[in-house]
Design a protein around this motif. Structure first.
Motif, PDB file in Angstrom:
ATOM      1  N   ILE A  50      40.201 -99.570  24.264  1.00 23.91           N
ATOM      2  CA  ILE A  50      41.082 -99.250  23.129  1.00 23.91           C
ATOM      3  C   ILE A  50      42.421 -98.739  23.624  1.00 23.91           C
ATOM      4  O   ILE A  50      43.480 -99.102  23.090  1.00 23.91           O
ATOM      5  N   ARG A  51      42.423 -97.920  24.662  1.00 27.95           N
ATOM      6  CA  ARG A  51      43.677 -97.380  25.193  1.00 27.95           C
ATOM      7  C   ARG A  51      44.525 -98.459  25.852  1.00 27.95           C
ATOM      8  O   ARG A  51      45.759 -98.349  25.908  1.00 27.95           O
ATOM      9  N   GLU A  52      43.892 -99.498  26.370  1.00 28.65           N
ATOM     10  CA  GLU A  52      44.645-100.569  27.025  1.00 28.65           C
ATOM     11  C   GLU A  52      45.406-101.429  26.020  1.00 28.65           C
ATOM     12  O   GLU A  52      46.446-102.013  26.355  1.00 28.65           O
ATOM     13  N   LYS A  53      44.903-101.512  24.790  1.00 24.36           N
ATOM     14  CA  LYS A  53      45.541-102.377  23.782  1.00 24.36           C
ATOM     15  C   LYS A  53      46.982-101.980  23.477  1.00 24.36           C
ATOM     16  O   LYS A  53      47.867-102.822  23.473  1.00 24.36           O
ATOM     17  N   MET A  61      52.482 -93.871  16.119  1.00 26.09           N
ATOM     18  CA  MET A  61      51.100 -93.965  15.671  1.00 26.09           C
ATOM     19  C   MET A  61      50.140 -94.193  16.844  1.00 26.09           C
ATOM     20  O   MET A  61      48.959 -93.856  16.759  1.00 26.09           O
ATOM     21  N   ASP A  62      50.649 -94.756  17.928  1.00 24.33           N
ATOM     22  CA  ASP A  62      49.796 -95.025  19.089  1.00 24.33           C
ATOM     23  C   ASP A  62      49.734 -93.847  20.060  1.00 24.33           C
ATOM     24  O   ASP A  62      48.898 -93.836  20.977  1.00 24.33           O
ATOM     25  N   ALA A  63      50.616 -92.871  19.863  1.00 20.53           N
ATOM     26  CA  ALA A  63      50.697 -91.749  20.810  1.00 20.53           C
ATOM     27  C   ALA A  63      49.380 -90.984  20.954  1.00 20.53           C
ATOM     28  O   ALA A  63      48.984 -90.661  22.077  1.00 20.53           O
ATOM     29  N   PRO A  64      48.661 -90.678  19.859  1.00 19.93           N
ATOM     30  CA  PRO A  64      47.416 -89.928  20.037  1.00 19.93           C
ATOM     31  C   PRO A  64      46.409 -90.632  20.943  1.00 19.93           C
ATOM     32  O   PRO A  64      45.681 -89.983  21.686  1.00 19.93           O
ATOM     33  N   ILE A  65      46.370 -91.969  20.897  1.00 16.59           N
ATOM     34  CA  ILE A  65      45.447 -92.712  21.749  1.00 16.59           C
ATOM     35  C   ILE A  65      45.947 -92.745  23.186  1.00 16.59           C
ATOM     36  O   ILE A  65      45.190 -92.511  24.138  1.00 16.59           O
ATOM     37  N   LEU A  68      45.491 -89.508  25.263  1.00 14.23           N
ATOM     38  CA  LEU A  68      44.141 -89.043  25.567  1.00 14.23           C
ATOM     39  C   LEU A  68      43.931 -88.941  27.085  1.00 14.23           C
ATOM     40  O   LEU A  68      44.404 -89.787  27.845  1.00 14.23           O
ATOM     41  N   THR A  69      43.257 -87.893  27.508  1.00 21.44           N
ATOM     42  CA  THR A  69      42.837 -87.806  28.903  1.00 21.44           C
ATOM     43  C   THR A  69      41.551 -88.609  29.032  1.00 21.44           C
ATOM     44  O   THR A  69      40.518 -88.233  28.475  1.00 21.44           O
ATOM     45  N   TRP A  70      41.619 -89.719  29.734  1.00 20.37           N
ATOM     46  CA  TRP A  70      40.486 -90.634  29.792  1.00 20.37           C
ATOM     47  C   TRP A  70      40.291 -91.160  31.213  1.00 20.37           C
ATOM     48  O   TRP A  70      39.964 -92.311  31.440  1.00 20.37           O
ATOM     49  N   ASP A  71      40.506 -90.268  32.173  1.00 19.49           N
ATOM     50  CA  ASP A  71      40.478 -90.685  33.575  1.00 19.49           C
ATOM     51  C   ASP A  71      39.222 -90.205  34.295  1.00 19.49           C
ATOM     52  O   ASP A  71      39.282 -89.745  35.429  1.00 19.49           O
ATOM     53  N   TYR A  72      38.074 -90.317  33.640  1.00 17.51           N
ATOM     54  CA  TYR A  72      36.831 -89.873  34.258  1.00 17.51           C
ATOM     55  C   TYR A  72      36.468 -90.777  35.438  1.00 17.51           C
ATOM     56  O   TYR A  72      36.635 -91.998  35.368  1.00 17.51           O
ATOM     57  N   PRO A  73      35.977 -90.212  36.521  1.00 14.52           N
ATOM     58  CA  PRO A  73      35.559 -91.038  37.653  1.00 14.52           C
ATOM     59  C   PRO A  73      34.328 -91.856  37.295  1.00 14.52           C
ATOM     60  O   PRO A  73      33.522 -91.449  36.448  1.00 14.52           O
ATOM     61  N   ILE A  74      34.200 -93.007  37.916  1.00 16.61           N
ATOM     62  CA  ILE A  74      33.046 -93.862  37.688  1.00 16.61           C
ATOM     63  C   ILE A  74      32.348 -94.114  39.018  1.00 16.61           C
ATOM     64  O   ILE A  74      32.932 -93.933  40.089  1.00 16.61           O
ATOM     65  N   GLU A  75      31.085 -94.544  38.936  1.00 19.02           N
ATOM     66  CA  GLU A  75      30.310 -94.790  40.147  1.00 19.02           C
ATOM     67  C   GLU A  75      29.330 -95.920  39.908  1.00 19.02           C
ATOM     68  O   GLU A  75      28.995 -96.255  38.760  1.00 19.02           O
ATOM     69  N   GLU A  89      34.225 -80.735  32.193  1.00 17.76           N
ATOM     70  CA  GLU A  89      35.267 -80.662  31.162  1.00 17.76           C
ATOM     71  C   GLU A  89      34.769 -79.879  29.946  1.00 17.76           C
ATOM     72  O   GLU A  89      35.520 -79.107  29.347  1.00 17.76           O
ATOM     73  N   ILE A  90      33.516 -80.078  29.583  1.00 17.54           N
ATOM     74  CA  ILE A  90      32.942 -79.303  28.476  1.00 17.54           C
ATOM     75  C   ILE A  90      32.922 -77.819  28.839  1.00 17.54           C
ATOM     76  O   ILE A  90      33.209 -76.961  28.011  1.00 17.54           O
TER      77      ILE A  90
END
Length: 305
Positions: A50-53, A61-65, A68-75, A89-90
């Motif tokens: 969604i953020r890539e769109k 209107m797109d600023a809130p998306i 967003l901090t959405w840089d969680y590491p993946i494995e 983060e919680i």
């Protein structure tokens, strides 16, 4: 409605929370089969797509998306988000990025961040406290180093009630917390569910609000008045109970043991100690049935003696 192929708990890392408020961490044992994925995987990658769109958009209107901090590491081969990063983060951190250790460190000036205050402390010192597995033989009976309980790793809520008004334990055998006059703070086997430095003889000044409005003998800190509440609008048999002989009785004057009403420890035992009563008026609109339907009774029950 969308049905998503879900991974089993053995196929993902995360936590279990039981009715005792204990978070126990479990680790992934195997990769999910086929298209199955964890809930975390679906949420993270959905948010990423969604953020890539709107990438590069200047539309407010797109600023809130986009913000967003959405840089969680993946494995792993499937790009599974690291569950412990979400837990951290919680838990929250301060302005320097240091993990918070308890809800007491949260501030209202924006210098701290926390996903949910009751979980603040689960990642204290940068360590996943929910993953602890210290054997029973190596700690006391409270087992404070086995996993983690919210809030603040308290194993028994309102444990100030385990001590007398003056701060001494009601029972040496079953004591949980007590007032240490020399140290000027509450201590014990469990984490005190009370302001650590509030002495038993503290009485709030006129007009005090919030925690400062609770006295040193008010253990139920999540209630506005610090008292335990019993919802029984119709009353209870034999209440209030008689005083112990030789002690003051609020009902019959100083030094009176009072009468022995039905249901008291000195009267013949009843087969049931259930208490029935209809919902108070301010609860009926939310908890009872619709218009014209009778309110279901509230029931408080204890084992028959």
């Amino acid at each position: 409605m969308f049905f998503l192929p879900a991974a089993a708990h053995t196929e993902k890392s995360g936590s279990f929370t039981n009715t005792n408020r204990m978070l126990q961490w479990h680790h992934q044992a195997v990769e999910p089969a086929g298209d199955a994925r964890s809930e975390l995987w679906f949420m993270y990658h959905l948010g990423r797509i969604i953020r890539e769109k709107p990438a590069g958009s200047t539309d407010p209107m797109d600023a809130p998306i986009l913000e967003l901090t959405w840089d969680y590491p993946i494995e792993g081969a499937q790009g599974e988000p690291v569950a412990e990063a979400v837990l951290a983060e919680i838990n929250g951190w301060d302005a320097e990025g240091r993990p918070l250790s308890s809800p007491d460190e949260l501030k209202g000036d924006g210098s701290t961040a926390c996903g949910c205050w009751i979980y603040c402390g689960v990642y204290a010192d940068g360590v996943n406290q929910a993953a602890r597995r210290k054997p029973a033989e190596e700690q006391n009976w409270i087992a404070a180093e086995w996993a983690w309980s919210w809030p603040g790793n308290r194993r028994l809520l309102y444990n100030r009630a385990s001590a007398r008004p003056d701060g001494r334990p009601w029972s040496e055998r079953k004591k949980l917390v007590w007032w240490d006059a020399d140290a000027g703070r509450w201590t014990g086997y469990d984490v005190p569910d009370f302001e650590a430095a509030k002495p038993p003889d503290y009485r709030p000044p006129e007009g005090a609000t919030g925690p400062a409005g609770l006295s040193g003998i008010d253990p139920f800190v999540m209630q506005a008045d610090g008292k335990g509440w019993l919802f029984a609008p119709a009353g209870t048999p034999g209440w209030p109970p008689p005083a112990t002989p030789g002690t003051p009785s609020s009902r019959n004057g100083p030094g009176s043991a009072g009468p022995k009403p039905e249901g008291s420890p000195h009267a013949p035992r009843q087969r049931s100690s259930a208490v029935f009563g209809h919902r108070p008026g301010h609860l009926r609109g939310r908890l009872a049935g619709g218009p014209g339907e009778p309110a279901r009774p509230l029931m408080l029950s204890a084992p028959a003696g």
